[in-house]
Design a protein around this motif. Structure first.
Motif, PDB file in Angstrom:
ATOM      1  N   PHE A  20       0.954  -1.242   0.057  1.00  0.00           N
ATOM      2  CA  PHE A  20      -0.061  -0.229  -0.032  1.00  0.00           C
ATOM      3  C   PHE A  20       0.913   1.210   0.104  1.00  0.00           C
ATOM      4  O   PHE A  20       1.833   1.200   0.419  1.00  0.00           O
ATOM      5  N   PHE A  30      -7.563  -0.287   0.536  1.00  0.00           N
ATOM      6  CA  PHE A  30      -7.385  -0.980   1.809  1.00  0.00           C
ATOM      7  C   PHE A  30      -8.679  -2.128   1.835  1.00  0.00           C
ATOM      8  O   PHE A  30      -8.429  -3.147   2.105  1.00  0.00           O
ATOM      9  N   PHE A  47       0.950  -7.744   4.554  1.00  0.00           N
ATOM     10  CA  PHE A  47       0.560  -6.345   3.821  1.00  0.00           C
ATOM     11  C   PHE A  47       1.646  -5.447   4.133  1.00  0.00           C
ATOM     12  O   PHE A  47       2.026  -5.099   5.656  1.00  0.00           O
ATOM     13  N   SER A  48       2.062  -4.758   3.359  1.00  0.00           N
ATOM     14  CA  SER A  48       3.265  -3.743   3.561  1.00  0.00           C
ATOM     15  C   SER A  48       2.999  -2.425   3.150  1.00  0.00           C
ATOM     16  O   SER A  48       2.134  -2.236   2.172  1.00  0.00           O
ATOM     17  N   ASN A  49       3.833  -1.504   3.871  1.00  0.00           N
ATOM     18  CA  ASN A  49       3.935  -0.126   3.213  1.00  0.00           C
ATOM     19  C   ASN A  49       4.712  -0.228   2.190  1.00  0.00           C
ATOM     20  O   ASN A  49       5.954  -0.726   2.122  1.00  0.00           O
ATOM     21  N   ASP A  80       7.443  -1.646  10.168  1.00  0.00           N
ATOM     22  CA  ASP A  80       5.885  -0.876   9.460  1.00  0.00           C
ATOM     23  C   ASP A  80       6.172   0.733   9.430  1.00  0.00           C
ATOM     24  O   ASP A  80       5.043   1.145   9.367  1.00  0.00           O
ATOM     25  N   THR A  82       6.517   4.023   7.414  1.00  0.00           N
ATOM     26  CA  THR A  82       6.347   4.556   6.435  1.00  0.00           C
ATOM     27  C   THR A  82       7.551   5.660   6.326  1.00  0.00           C
ATOM     28  O   THR A  82       7.595   6.548   7.029  1.00  0.00           O
ATOM     29  N   THR A  98      -2.581  -0.058   7.097  1.00  0.00           N
ATOM     30  CA  THR A  98      -1.785  -1.224   6.412  1.00  0.00           C
ATOM     31  C   THR A  98      -2.126  -2.274   7.688  1.00  0.00           C
ATOM     32  O   THR A  98      -2.637  -3.595   7.422  1.00  0.00           O
ATOM     33  N   ARG A  99      -1.822  -1.835   8.991  1.00  0.00           N
ATOM     34  CA  ARG A  99      -1.807  -2.724  10.249  1.00  0.00           C
ATOM     35  C   ARG A  99      -3.461  -3.166  10.416  1.00  0.00           C
ATOM     36  O   ARG A  99      -3.468  -4.488  10.553  1.00  0.00           O
ATOM     37  N   GLN A 102      -4.268  -6.037   7.944  1.00  0.00           N
ATOM     38  CA  GLN A 102      -3.360  -7.195   8.504  1.00  0.00           C
ATOM     39  C   GLN A 102      -4.089  -7.963   9.661  1.00  0.00           C
ATOM     40  O   GLN A 102      -4.474  -8.899   9.651  1.00  0.00           O
TER      41      GLN A 102
END
Length: 152
Positions: A20, A30, A47-49, A80, A82, A98-99, A102
């Motif tokens: 993302f 999302f 799921f990642s930045n 995590d 950014t 993002t969290r 997940q």
């Protein structure tokens, strides 16, 4: 979706990896991504930045636009965090959203929607339950991190 169905039919498991923070991402990305992963019964997902890496065009672009400090990795970036200023989000919002995806992907409700029986089902179910307990922000040991400080 059709490719994932064919892989399942042939007992090939897929680990989804979703990033993302691209400039084309908007607020809907999302939920759309979460729905896609659940609807297509992806057993495991990451799921990642977005992280612009040195030597890439994206990295150069972000530095040129003043959306990222060069040498960010020298400051001890957390998993995590950014490290740039996303176009459509605040850096903290991107990390938090993002969290959330997940966390929602590894919720008990999502696990039950994605689960189907095959010879690997016990292992995959166990992995999902362990990740539900220890790999999301519900975990008692989960680290809360701060976003990178961007130039004013």
């Amino acid at each position: 979706a059709e490719s994932l169905r064919m892989l399942r039919k042939h007992h090939i498991h897929v680990t989804g990896s979703f990033i993302f923070g691209f400039d084309s991402d908007d607020d809907s990305i999302f939920q759309d991504t979460l729905d896609f992963a659940i609807d297509n019964k992806i057993h495991l997902a990451q799921f990642s930045n977005l992280t612009p890496l040195p030597g890439t065009r994206l990295y150069s672009q972000m530095v040129e636009e003043g959306r990222m400090k060069p040498g960010y990795w020298l400051n001890g970036v957390k998993e995590d965090e950014t490290v740039f200023q996303p176009k459509n989000f605040d850096p903290r919002e991107l990390a938090d959203r993002t969290r959330e995806v997940q966390r929602d992907f590894y919720s008990i409700r999502s696990i039950m929607k994605r689960f189907y029986f095959n010879r690997y089902a016990p292992h995959l179910l166990m992995y999902n339950l362990v990740y539900n307990r220890f790999g999301t922000d519900r975990s008692p040991v989960y680290r809360v991190t701060k976003p990178a400080q961007l130039p004013a």
